[in-house]
Design a protein around this motif. Structure first.
Motif, PDB file in Angstrom:
ATOM      1  N   GLY A 195       0.838  -1.206   0.000  1.00 33.74           N
ATOM      2  CA  GLY A 195       0.000   0.000   0.000  1.00 33.74           C
ATOM      3  C   GLY A 195       0.871   1.255   0.000  1.00 33.74           C
ATOM      4  O   GLY A 195       0.571   2.234  -0.679  1.00 33.74           O
ATOM      5  N   ALA A 236      -4.385   1.793  -3.446  1.00 37.14           N
ATOM      6  CA  ALA A 236      -3.779   1.991  -2.129  1.00 37.14           C
ATOM      7  C   ALA A 236      -4.830   1.764  -1.044  1.00 37.14           C
ATOM      8  O   ALA A 236      -4.592   1.067  -0.066  1.00 37.14           O
ATOM      9  N   VAL A 239      -5.702  -1.994  -0.586  1.00 40.22           N
ATOM     10  CA  VAL A 239      -4.662  -2.768   0.083  1.00 40.22           C
ATOM     11  C   VAL A 239      -4.621  -2.403   1.569  1.00 40.22           C
ATOM     12  O   VAL A 239      -4.541  -3.264   2.442  1.00 40.22           O
ATOM     13  N   HIS A 240      -4.719  -1.105   1.860  1.00 42.01           N
ATOM     14  CA  HIS A 240      -4.723  -0.679   3.259  1.00 42.01           C
ATOM     15  C   HIS A 240      -5.962  -1.210   3.986  1.00 42.01           C
ATOM     16  O   HIS A 240      -5.884  -1.605   5.148  1.00 42.01           O
TER      17      HIS A 240
END
Ligand code: HEM
Lengths: 341, 515
Positions: A195, A236, A239-240
């Motif tokens: 991320g 991002a 994924v986070h």
């Protein structure tokens, strides 16, 4: 095989993995270089880069599904990309064997998470493995050089500074919670790292776009292959969003349960715990930032980078900065394992 | 006050309050407070904390006499219970409550509301598609209802509607609210533990019994609202303590497989039970937990006075100084005249290396005592507080023979005669001791339930994708083509979904030939 053989095998496969990652990095860099050369009509960046004209008048969406520039790669670039991916796969396989070897070399056999060297080996393996696992789904081809570069750096740190002989687990580590806790913490670490890479690229591309727009020239070829800003932001985030609950599970559920079993306090504000908490709060901040006007995008991406920094500082740094790492189990205060987690 | 009396920009007290409240409960403030909390947690990881390692705090203070008063004023030795740290998280809690309470009401209303009517022009929506079909308007809308009805809430149709409105993902907001509420639950559990909990430590030698009352503890840290009534009336005996020493490999000399065999009574007249206490395997007795956290050696020494009468005998715990189990201790026979005292080192496996006495192994393979002896006023009956690990030598002198300090070196079975008829010291044997931590942590269950709830809420909040879908069917007669025009739009309410996929799936389902 004897334990010594296993240990030797582990050391050799780490070396082999290192060489293969390095080759993969070279190939990806060559791919990068090949991209730069023919400046075919690069896509001019329009400020905002949003609206797409509905194709054929019917199906049209605001976000193009494929990253701009994809599909225009020359055969040479495509070949190098595939070669890099294959080398990375091979390297990760060796990396995995190295981990298994560490576990088999111990008597009794155990999970390969007994000291910092092994934790770092595992952490970097998970970064590589997650990258490979998500490669297709999220079209991570553009991430190759970054991920491989990161993994090889961490691997080098592990081999040069952290290497330690195989030894039985210290008593406090000898718990089923070790497996659950470390697997979840390492998975979250790997995901947060990916991320973070996406967030870095968000910032890099944003800057490049602004410059390119100001100068009226097209974006560099490699950057053009990086997904567009909103796609990067979404990548991002996703994924986070995967990593955050896993991290929560690792540091706020299994960590305290284990700490309670091992030395009677489920939360003791030990440096390791403090930094795990800081990481957690920073990422909570990141998730908030994405929903806060004025913090969306750029500032949220910067927060994600702060998060990764606290994460890796905790993982490696705290063991060197913190002077409390010398408590042995026999010590007056408490066992040393905490500093090894 | 009429509006004319006020200067522009001036606020009434009520408006000011409302403005303040809005600031405190805004997302931006919450974000700032979160970052501030992270920042404020840092000093506690750098500066030794009294609650974590009191010994290190004392050492740090000795080394930094100038900084110490400043740090003390700023509560830097107990960051996590300091007023400024508390202020940050209390503000965060306030902001949290102010944020979620109104959202609860909004959510309650949203739950009962219908999906909203379709926007007039679906083709202007960011994620949309359209196609033509030979089906009639009603057939298209029926299909849309059955496709969407499975996983969406549908807006009740009213006569003349040319569209279907659907919504899903209501649980996302519920998850988000649950998550934020459980933060409060965790804090409550944490606070209860801090206020009513206690931790105490005690060293127990093999063969002796511990009864759970305050006088028996070596150290005791109660929470602010702790009362002795909470102490449970149990007792246990350390029947035997086993250790396995690693004799080869890189961790040679380290111990593992610590196991203390206990027999215990859960209350005054409860039947005896047995438990093997190990690291990671605490014993729970009636809400109190007993943990094994350390071990060491207690040499058994007998001291006689000049007449041969025994003045002291028993195991005396020596404290390990490092991982080699070289241990330091003090022996204080209480009633001799003159008073004598011994202080020195215990070597589990004694040897000479390069002319220096060392212990080469942690196991007691060649146990040896090497102590210095003192006499005079050792303060035993002065009423001054006495640590069992410190000899108060201020008014005492070292026992000497021929002008040289007497060194009492003993191996098991040896007896040492002190000069001048002061008596003798005999080293009988070595007993192991264990250090246990005994604690009550009320509220730990609440905190655990809280974090688990938080995790569930978090997953719902992060992974559910609320969205609205509209399908409109426009009869072909309008543009003369004879085919029905179907328009479809998807609105992602979380802003994070891949809506293109959703759109094309829906499109596929709608277009699928039903026959
Ligand atoms: C104890 C402090 C807090 C923590 C640890 C925390 C944590 C989080 C986390 C992890 C999320 C992400 C989950 C999601 O996206 O649904 C989130 C979302 C959210 N939080 Fe908080 N929060 C805190 C305080 C607050 C406060 C004080 C407010 C009110 C201003 C607030 C409002 C929100 C909102 C509206 C969202 C949803 C954002 C979205 O739609 O993506 N939070 N919070």
């Amino acid at each position: 095989m004897t334990d010594a053989n296993w240990e030797a095998l582990s050391n050799q496969t780490v070396a082999a993995a290192g060489v293969l990652y390095f080759l993969a990095l070279l190939v990806h860099l060559a791919e990068w270089a090949a991209l730069r050369q023919p400046a075919v009509a690069g896509d001019l960046v329009t400020a905002g880069g949003g609206d797409t004209v509905a194709e054929g008048g019917y199906v049209g969406t605001a976000t193009p599904a494929a990253p701009a520039g994809a599909g225009e790669d020359s055969p040479r670039v495509a070949f190098l990309g595939r070669l890099g991916l294959m080398l990375t796969c091979l390297a990760a396989a060796f990396h995995f064997v190295a981990l298994v070897g560490r576990g088999m070399a111990a008597d009794p056999n155990r999970v390969p998470w007994g000291n910092m060297y092994e934790f770092t080996l595992t952490g970097s393996f998970i970064v590589a493995a997650l990258y490979l696992a998500l490669y297709r789904r999220f079209r991570l081809g553009w991430m190759g050089p970054l991920v491989v570069g990161f993994v090889i750096t961490v691997l080098m740190v592990a081999v040069i500074w952290l290497h330690d002989a195989v030894a039985p687990l210290s008593e406090a580590l000898n718990s089923p919670w070790l497996v659950i806790h470390v697997v979840s913490a390492a998975t979250a670490t790997g995901a947060f790292t990916l991320g973070g890479i996406a967030s870095i690229m968000y910032l890099v591309r944003m800057r490049a776009e602004r410059r390119a727009a100001a100068a009226g020239r097209p974006l560099g070829r490699w950057l053009a292959r990086v997904p567009q800003l909103d796609a990067l932001d979404r990548l991002a985030y996703r994924v986070h969003a995967f990593a955050f609950p896993v991290w929560t599970f690792a540091v706020l559920i299994t960590g305290p349960i284990w700490a309670h079993e091992a030395w009677s306090r489920y939360w003791n504000w030990d440096p390791k715990e403090v930094w795990a908490f800081i990481t957690w709060v920073v990422y909570a901040g990141y998730l908030h930032a994405r929903a806060t006007a004025g913090w969306k995008g750029r500032r949220a991406a910067m927060l994600a980078l702060v998060g990764v920094a606290t994460l890796w500082f905790n993982f490696i740094g705290i063991n060197y900065f913190s002077t409390s790492s010398q408590h042995s189990y026999a010590g007056l205060e408490r066992p040393a394992f905490l500093d090894q987690r | 006050m009429s509006d004319q009396d006020r200067r522009p920009g001036e606020l009434t007290a009520r408006e000011l309050l409302r403005w303040l409240w809005r600031q405190v409960t805004s997302m931006r403030t919450a974000l700032m407070l979160l970052l501030l909390l992270a920042l404020a947690a840092i000093p506690g990881s750098v500066i030794p904390q009294a609650g974590v390692d009191a010994l290190k705090v004392t050492k740090w203070k000795d080394e930094h006499p100038k900084l110490t008063p400043v740090y003390e004023k700023l509560d830097l030795f107990s960051v996590y219970s300091s007023p400024w740290f508390s202020a940050i998280y209390l503000l965060l809690v306030l902001s949290l409550v102010g944020c979620i309470v109104p959202r609860l009401f909004v959510y309650y209303r949203a739950l009962r509301a219908q999906p909203p009517v379709a926007p007039r022009n679906l083709t202007r929506m960011p994620v949309q598609a359209s196609y033509r079909t030979e089906l009639s308007v009603d057939e298209v809308l029926d299909r849309a209802r059955s496709v969407l009805g499975k996983r969406h809430r549908l807006r009740a149709a009213s006569a003349g509607d040319d569209y279907v409105a659907a919504e899903r993902g209501y649980l996302r907001e519920a998850g988000n609210l649950l998550f934020h509420l459980s933060v409060l639950v965790v804090l409550a559990g944490f606070a209860v533990g801090g206020l009513w909990g206690y931790q105490g430590g005690v060293i127990i030698t093999e063969g002796s019994t511990f009864s759970n009352n305050l006088t028996q503890y070596d150290d005791f840290k109660p929470g602010g609202l702790f009362t002795t009534k909470q102490m449970k009336d149990f007792r246990f005996t350390v029947d035997e303590f086993d250790v396995e020493w690693i004799k080869k490999g890189p961790k040679t000399g380290q111990a593992r497989k610590f196991e203390a065999h206990l027999s215990y009574h859960a209350s005054q007249d409860a039947p005896e039970k047995h438990y093997d206490l190990r690291v990671n395997h605490p014993l729970e007795i009636d809400g109190t937990d007993v943990f094994l956290i350390g071990h060491g050696y207690a040499p058994v020494v007998t001291v006689r006075d000049g007449t041969g009468k025994i003045t002291y005998t028993g195991p005396t715990p020596f404290l390990p100084q490092d991982a080699s189990f070289l241990s330091f201790g003090v022996i204080k026979p209480p009633s001799t005249n003159p008073q004598i005292g011994l202080e020195g080192l215990f070597y589990p496996t004694f040897d000479f290396r390069n002319g220096n006495p060392v212990t080469v192994f942690g196991e007691d393979l060649n146990p040896t005592l090497s102590m210095l002896a003192y006499t005079g006023d050792l303060g035993y009956d002065s009423g001054r507080s006495q640590s069992v690990y410190v000899l108060d030598k201020m008014n005492a002198k070292q026992i000497e023979k021929d002008g040289k300090p007497v060194r009492v070196d003993l191996q098991i079975g040896d007896t040492f005669e002190l000069p001048d008829g002061l008596g003798s010291v005999t080293f009988d044997r070595v007993d192991p001791w264990i250090r246990v931590q005994i604690s009550q942590t009320p509220g730990k269950g609440v905190a655990l339930v809280g974090v688990i709830m938080a995790l569930v809420g978090l997953c719902a909040s992060l992974f559910l994708r609320p969205r609205r879908v509209w399908v409109r069917a426009i009869p072909g007669t309008m543009d003369g083509s004879g085919e029905t025009l179907v328009e479809l739009a998807v609105l992602d309410r979380s802003g994070n979904g891949e809506m293109d996929e959703v759109l094309s799936t829906l499109l596929g389902q709608l277009k699928e030939d039903p026959r």
